[in-house]
Design an enzyme around this catalytic site. Structure first.
Site, PDB file in Angstrom:
ATOM      1  N   ASN A   2       0.804  -1.217   0.000  1.00 49.83           N
ATOM      2  CA  ASN A   2       0.000   0.000   0.000  1.00 49.83           C
ATOM      3  C   ASN A   2       0.839   1.270   0.000  1.00 49.83           C
ATOM      4  O   ASN A   2       0.334   2.351  -0.290  1.00 49.83           O
ATOM      5  CB  ASN A   2      -0.952   0.013   1.203  1.00 49.83           C
ATOM      6  CG  ASN A   2      -2.162  -0.853   0.963  1.00 49.83           C
ATOM      7  OD1 ASN A   2      -3.004  -0.524   0.129  1.00 49.83           O
ATOM      8  ND2 ASN A   2      -2.248  -1.986   1.648  1.00 49.83           N
TER       9      ASN A   2
ATOM     10  N   LYS B 113       2.749 -12.158   8.906  1.00 48.30           N
ATOM     11  CA  LYS B 113       1.530 -11.502   8.437  1.00 48.30           C
ATOM     12  C   LYS B 113       0.925 -12.388   7.372  1.00 48.30           C
ATOM     13  O   LYS B 113       1.615 -12.821   6.439  1.00 48.30           O
ATOM     14  CB  LYS B 113       1.859 -10.130   7.818  1.00 48.30           C
ATOM     15  CG  LYS B 113       0.630  -9.457   7.193  1.00 48.30           C
ATOM     16  CD  LYS B 113       0.973  -8.163   6.444  1.00 48.30           C
ATOM     17  CE  LYS B 113      -0.282  -7.550   5.797  1.00 48.30           C
ATOM     18  NZ  LYS B 113       0.054  -6.432   4.883  1.00 48.30           N
TER      19      LYS B 113
ATOM     20  N   SER C  84      -2.082 -12.665   4.485  1.00 45.93           N
ATOM     21  CA  SER C  84      -3.138 -12.050   3.674  1.00 45.93           C
ATOM     22  C   SER C  84      -3.707 -13.048   2.686  1.00 45.93           C
ATOM     23  O   SER C  84      -4.116 -12.683   1.594  1.00 45.93           O
ATOM     24  CB  SER C  84      -2.574 -10.834   2.929  1.00 45.93           C
ATOM     25  OG  SER C  84      -2.147  -9.841   3.825  1.00 45.93           O
TER      26      SER C  84
ATOM     27  N   GLY D 201      -3.920  -9.717   7.425  1.00 45.95           N
ATOM     28  CA  GLY D 201      -3.848  -8.600   6.488  1.00 45.95           C
ATOM     29  C   GLY D 201      -5.110  -8.373   5.690  1.00 45.95           C
ATOM     30  O   GLY D 201      -5.092  -7.592   4.743  1.00 45.95           O
TER      31      GLY D 201
END
Lengths: 314, 314, 314, 314
Positions: C45, C163, C165, C194
């Protein structure tokens, strides 16, 4: 059985809830005069999974009655289970089919190992009264038939060839490379391609013919393309391929069976109509787009040299 | 119909070519004493696509006879076409099913737009004599039922819920968010999860129950997990989830129906056996791996407090 | 390093070709007052793949200067090759990052076996001056980090967490199951999710926190959700989850970084702006849709009990 | 720039952490005598994403020095962002590259609409000092360049062609159909195929040449195949294709760059070596399998008529 040539996978016309038998008959009669090698009935384009067993037998018998006897009737007989597939293959043979086309089973796709596929096709071939083609179509099934499994199955006396709709010309080329020394009677193991935009390329790498939705709509043009390749007229074949590709896509990946039926209605002389639910009929704008594609092809179809329908003169 | 609770999607035991009716009866009798909310017959795990119509009706009738009358019989009735699905749903109702579970049609997956799906389910519900659940299972079908289509269909009086096997807890959460204000008689629109490793998480975000292969093997443990969540005992539920997950994966994604049947044979007291071809029976090493997973779970199953089977005392 | 809590993966504001340093500073200052556990800089991001090495170091240093010292700066340092990743990790540490977040390498995804992944992460961890998190994001990378590889890597003293996602809550639950007995100093192996629509579910199965795009826009609401779960207020947490999910999807899968930047502009008090090419700015209609979602959430944000920002009082 | 012919995407040899400049030089010198149209440096097979900017410029300059001046140096210059791609393209031109090969950006693949792709390629072409090829490789990138976008971009004076590695011969055929009337100076818009098993088929449908990993190992055989097709010797070309396909797959989809480097070591006279991490070197068994494939091809390579290297005499 000689499969060198073009087969349309014919759609099933409906009249309300029932099959439009009269429409089927007139369609078959017309396809019978187009230079095709034969017809595939009860394929995916025939909405086979929507057709019950009694209808299936009657479709085969009706087609046999209307098709010249030197043309081949191939019937799709693949079902989720091996026993259903055997039953459908035996019923198709009894009703008059010359060859069975058996798709890889795929309901439980993650369990369809090479061993499971070889076992399935062997069981069916052992009990089939007629010659049989394997059918590989990963974009629909999520199952891909490995080349070594094809080679193993090609040793079975009743497995005479394969239809491939993978869309991968490299796979077709590999099929040819690995099976061309296998003789089945007077013919080699025969390879038919099921993706029309790849017809010229597949024939160039050694495929024997094609089973193509667009061959329902413009059978003569597909036959001509095949004969051009056989005659070594590659440039002519390629030009024809380029002309056919847009409509070929429209009646398959883009608009599916509703698109194919719409094209039959638009070309004239054939009965198309609506599919069974859950397939919805095509929208008016899409039908118009298909009609325009057909108008662009009609001049080409009408000027095809008559000679191409006579393999001796091409 | 109250669907709060656990349903096993029961496998179909075979004896040679035929169904093992005696094995089915003893299995059903045993499941009937396990605190389950009911049974799903003729689901994917029942090898439904391999079962013919006459067998299907008899399976439903036989199950109804052996299952206590307060437990729900849900029957899978989805077929490729709308008309086949309607026929199967009506036959299932006549044979004694309480609820029909209708999978998204998927043979022509690229044509299965939201409009086509809404039309299909509406036609079936209009003609169904019994309440109906939608069934979303994209990993098998390649078709995903959009949430707005579910909301639209939930307005139909006979569509009372949905089973989701997407594996996406976010989708389950969205289903709850968008349907929880829809009242169907005394119950809300009911949401059942079909992926056992997500059972605890799905119940936590508001699902009402589960239809889980592992509930065939250890029904009491699944029921206990459900009741722990209902009682707010989240930590206990999560521990049970962790214990169940490895076997839950083995009898689904890893080894499929052959694995599930092998697990039934290994746990004792149930009839598992072999699947129909083209599914191959599980190998010895895999069966041994499953047997070991079961041995690790048995102590847990035997020490489950009797109280959990009595919702009043948990 | 304690990672229990919420981290926004902060976007990088641009002013023409350069970075908008003033905008970055005011954003960081504001996030620093929101109860967050820290910030992730140079994540996806943050348009990390568009940022050069000199910019990256300066972003980290600038963020460190503006963020309260008790809040953690995590920096994305994954690059296609192992040597680039090591260099970026060492540079990030030197610039002030507390923790490195290292994505699975994926350029040559078909070669990224478990062995290759373990080797890569081990080489990086061996040379990293700071603690490190693994990062699994198969929807972007096409590479999935197997649980046994995570367990093996968790034994490395500098690999303190992961993490995830993947979007698969079952994977998060498996991570917890297989790593919860691994102690890294005073903390267990820490698991951050995530995917914001799964935040509540992931925390319910044992995740420790989240790295979430929507936490840039409404940090306090995400922090509140996390604290509700920690306090056992599951129903409140679930209501908040339901409210946040639509915007969470809009600023990720639906509209991506252009959507996230547009949301920052719409919520007020933050600098969003346009992304670097080839990302195009969001269209006006999409920006309006996002602005409306934000208006619907603002009342909720303004009425969040002040107490939630004080973990002692919730 | 005339691209009719064969280009190997050359690998980058390493000596420890650094590039093996001497090995590169001897490889380039040898490729320079093989009848190739030119070389692609800094492609995927050159491990371009692992190469830093300084190394990249030096690789181009070194290759230019060792390659005959009538042979084309094409350089991969695609990067995640537009500005990085422009910088790399300008640097490549300055270092001596004749043509830039620019892959579709794909880091944020879901945002890569046709508009975003057209914008990206246009910005790069506007600022490129040298002619440019588009590069479409969906199996790696998850991004497919639509034909209408290619047609639009083909109008740019500096965009002279496209490399396609989709694996879809139908896409190549469509490219030819839709661009063959576009003239760029003395050449049409030029189409190079990047999938060696499809080389013969792609040339048959009108592609102009190929960029093929196997052309590093057996450049003369690839050149011969190309010349056979140009001379209308289709049967000879097809036989050569069949012979090359197994090794072509081994050095790409099956074993990747480690396989390609192993093949260079095995064929003799070239420097292969190990890739950079996270790519692992190939195992001994795999290297042996590749070595055997090479032994089977060597007799064919040694008996290739010398005449094929002289286009005038074929």
């Amino acid at each position: 059985v000689d499969l060198n040539g073009i087969f349309p996978p014919i759609p099933t016309p409906f009249a309300g809830d029932d099959i439009d038998w009269r429409g089927l008959s007139s369609n078959v009669t017309r396809w019978g005069r187009a230079g095709l090698r034969g017809l595939l009935v009860l394929g995916t384009n025939g909405e086979a999974p929507f057709i019950d067993a009694a209808e299936a037998e009657r479709i085969i018998a009706a087609t046999r009655k209307d098709l010249p006897s030197d043309q081949v009737i191939m019937a799709g007989t693949g079902h989720p289970s091996t026993r259903q597939t055997i039953a459908a293959t035996q019923a198709a043979a009894a009703a008059g089919a010359d060859v069975a086309l058996v798709v890889t089973p795929f309901y439980f796709k993650s369990q369809m190992t090479a061993d499971a596929l070889v076992r399935h096709f062997t069981e069916v071939a052992d009990r089939s009264p007629i010659p049989m083609l394997l059918y590989n179509i990963p974009p629909l099934t999520g199952v891909s038939l490995p080349i070594p499994a094809v080679v193993k199955l090609a040793a079975h006396p009743r497995i005479i060839g394969i239809k491939d709709s993978s869309g991968d010309v490299g796979y077709v080329a590999d099929l040819v490379t690995h099976t061309r020394h296998i003789q089945k009677g007077t013919h080699p193991f025969q390879i038919l391609v099921g993706v029309a935009p790849n017809l010229f390329a597949a024939l160039s790498v050694g495929a024997h013919g094609g089973i193509l939705a667009i061959a329902n709509v413009f059978p003569e043009l597909c036959v001509t393309l095949h004969r051009y390749v056989r005659a070594g007229r590659h440039a002519d074949a390629l030009e024809l391929q380029r002309a056919l590709t847009p409509l070929a896509r429209a009646v398959t990946v883009t608009y599916g069976i509703p698109g194919l039926k719409s094209a039959l209605d638009a070309v004239g002389g054939y009965v198309g109509g609506s599919p069974r639910l859950p397939l919805l009929p095509i929208g008016a704008a899409q039908a118009e787009e298909i009609a325009q594609m057909i108008e662009r092809l009609k001049p080409l179809a009408s000027t095809t040299p008559a000679s191409v329908l006579n393999p001796q003169t091409i």
